[in-house]
Design an enzyme around this catalytic site. Structure first.
Site, PDB file in Angstrom:
ATOM      1  CB  SER A 131      39.220 -16.784 -54.715  1.00 41.81           C
ATOM      2  OG  SER A 131      39.123 -18.189 -54.277  1.00 41.81           O
ATOM      3  CE1 TYR A 144      44.340 -15.810 -52.824  1.00 38.27           C
ATOM      4  CE2 TYR A 144      42.471 -17.177 -52.833  1.00 38.27           C
ATOM      5  CZ  TYR A 144      43.615 -16.220 -53.393  1.00 38.27           C
ATOM      6  OH  TYR A 144      43.294 -15.899 -54.703  1.00 38.27           O
TER       7      TYR A 144
END
Length: 218
Positions: A131, A144
């Protein structure tokens, strides 16, 4: 000989879109996800093998590895978002963070370890889906993002240690998925990129087999 891919998180989103793209190209597929019903529908559509389960469970990892004595491509796509609404780090629940590390970092490494003999035999490839939150400082995305940063470093070292494999840590960018909707809301998620477009870029990556490294798919 037909190529074989193992894809985690394959019942929806990017995992399912990639499975569709590879199936169209004639790949044999082994698919896994926690949602057994969604996974069964995907496997039936694609003529794939479905093995439902949780990648954080060692017995499930072993089942997956046993199902792919020959393996050309491992795609670690399954991941968790963590606490929602997205909390600042000052208030991040630590038990949730531990679980997030287990899902987003430990489980992919466990599956890599379990399938390495098969991947080495074919000089295969590993894709770890990460990501832009792994490299950017976005408020609320600390939990995250930290796990994805760890997965990127696992990938980086794996590439150095396994030079006969192709290892890519792939940033898919924002996609119209259930996970993004959980994070930012359905309206904002709907404006993001169709996972099928990202899957096409990922399939092109696998097909062209560039050197190991970090890649952006958008």
């Amino acid at each position: 000989m037909t190529n074989t891919a193992l894809i985690t998180g394959a019942s929806r989103g990017l995992g399912l879109a990639l499975a569709r793209s590879l199936a169209e190209a004639g790949w044999d597929l082994v698919l896994t996800a926690r949602g057994a019903d969604e996974l069964a529908r995907a496997a039936a559509e694609l003529g794939a093998t479905a093995i439902p389960g949780d990648v954080t469970e060692p017995a499930h990892v072993r089942r997956l590895a046993d199902a792919v004595p020959r393996l050309d491509l491992l795609v670690n796509n399954a991941s968790a978002l963590g606490a929602t609404p997205l909390p600042r780090l000052a208030a991040y629940p630590l038990e949730t963070f531990r679980q997030l590390l287990e899902t987003n970092v430990t489980a992919p490494l466990a599956l890599i370890q379990a399938t390495l003999p098969a991947l080495r035999a074919t000089r295969g490839a590993v894709v770890n889906v990460t990501s832009d939150a792994a490299t950017g400082a976005y408020e609320g995305w600390g939990g995250y993002g930290a796990t994805k940063a760890a997965l990127e470093q696992v990938s980086n070292v794996l590439a150095a240690e396994e030079p006969d494999l192709a290892v890519w840590w792939a940033d898919p960018g924002e996609m119209d998925t259930r996970m993004l909707a959980d994070a930012v809301g359905a309206d904002e998620a709907a404006a993001a990129t169709d996972p099928a477009k990202v899957a096409a870029a990922l399939h092109d990556l696998v097909r062209s087999r560039p050197a190991s490294g970090r890649v952006s798919l958008q």
